[in-house]
Design a protein around this motif. Structure first.
Motif, mmCIF file in Angstrom:
data_model
loop_
_atom_site.group_PDB
_atom_site.id
_atom_site.type_symbol
_atom_site.label_atom_id
_atom_site.label_comp_id
_atom_site.label_asym_id
_atom_site.label_seq_id
_atom_site.Cartn_x
_atom_site.Cartn_y
_atom_site.Cartn_z
ATOM 1 N N ASN A 164 0.807 -1.197 -0.005
ATOM 2 C CA ASN A 164 0.106 -0.005 0.030
ATOM 3 C C ASN A 164 0.873 1.295 0.112
ATOM 4 O OD1 ASN A 164 -2.252 -1.528 0.240
ATOM 5 N ND2 ASN A 164 -3.016 -0.805 2.175
ATOM 6 N N ALA A 167 2.544 1.705 -3.505
ATOM 7 C CA ALA A 167 1.691 2.051 -4.325
ATOM 8 C C ALA A 167 1.425 3.521 -4.039
ATOM 9 C CB ALA A 167 0.447 1.251 -4.286
ATOM 10 N N ARG A 171 1.981 6.944 -6.627
ATOM 11 C CA ARG A 171 0.852 7.794 -7.355
ATOM 12 C C ARG A 171 1.261 9.154 -7.130
ATOM 13 N NH1 ARG A 171 -4.161 5.233 -4.334
ATOM 14 N NH2 ARG A 171 -5.476 6.607 -5.996
#
Length: 202
Positions: A164, A167, A171
């Motif tokens: 998580n 990621a 982003r």
């Protein structure tokens, strides 16, 4: 009916994330959006992006740090968040309780877990990086504290938190609270008006 969601990149270590969650219900009501909480590790985000907590980042700019505190007080007063207290153990290592959030998500109780642990961190001032303190608090608030904390040591739980976090960094996330409306990113509680506009435009 088209459903729309607001994603919150979240770690208990951010007092502004606590404050944000206290005011989000009205925004969600106004926009008809659902909230999706994505547990990440703020320390990992900072390390990957070169960012630092304000108290460190502005240590040599006392006027800037003082303004950060003023802005927080204004937000607290505006929204009557009188239960908020700075945690006397701050900064608290949130690795244990963030792995706990992954466990709670896996068990379908993430919202209740976030509400409870936020209260422990930012209302009751507990040292939630102490497993005994965390376990006792969770048990007293409707969870099986020992069982939940035991699951935080599972390889899959540890890996999910890492994934998580990686990621989120990929982003463009550099701090918490960060919001996503679709692919559009917004950082900080002072961007909530922009978040609302983006949701209403969908």
């Amino acid at each position: 009916m088209v459903t729309k969601s607001l994603e919150l990149i979240f770690d208990f270590g951010s007092p502004n994330a606590y404050l944000t969650l206290k005011v989000l219900p009205e925004l969600l009501d106004r926009t008809g959006a659902d909230l999706v909480i994505t547990p990440c590790l703020l320390g990992g985000i900072f390390k990957a992006t070169g960012n630092k907590a304000p108290m460190i980042q502005y240590a040599e700019a006392p006027a800037k740090l003082a303004y950060e505190h003023l802005e927080m007080r204004r937000f607290i007063e505006k929204h009557a968040l009188s239960k908020f207290r700075l945690n006397p153990h701050f900064p608290v290592n949130t690795l244990l309780i963030m792995r706990g959030a992954i466990v709670a998500e896996d068990e379908g109780v993430l919202d209740d877990y976030v509400d409870a642990v936020n209260r422990a961190m930012w209302e009751e001032g507990l040292k939630m990086d102490d497993p005994e303190v965390a376990g006792a608090f969770l048990t007293a608030n409707g969870f099986d504290g020992p069982a939940l904390l035991a699951r935080t040591q599972e390889p899959g739980i540890k890996a999910k938190l890492v994934a998580n976090t990686e990621a989120a960094v990929a982003r463009g996330v550099f701090g918490i609270p960060t919001f996503f409306v679709g692919s559009e990113m917004f950082f900080g509680k002072d961007r909530l008006a922009q978040v609302e506009d983006a949701l209403l435009a969908r």
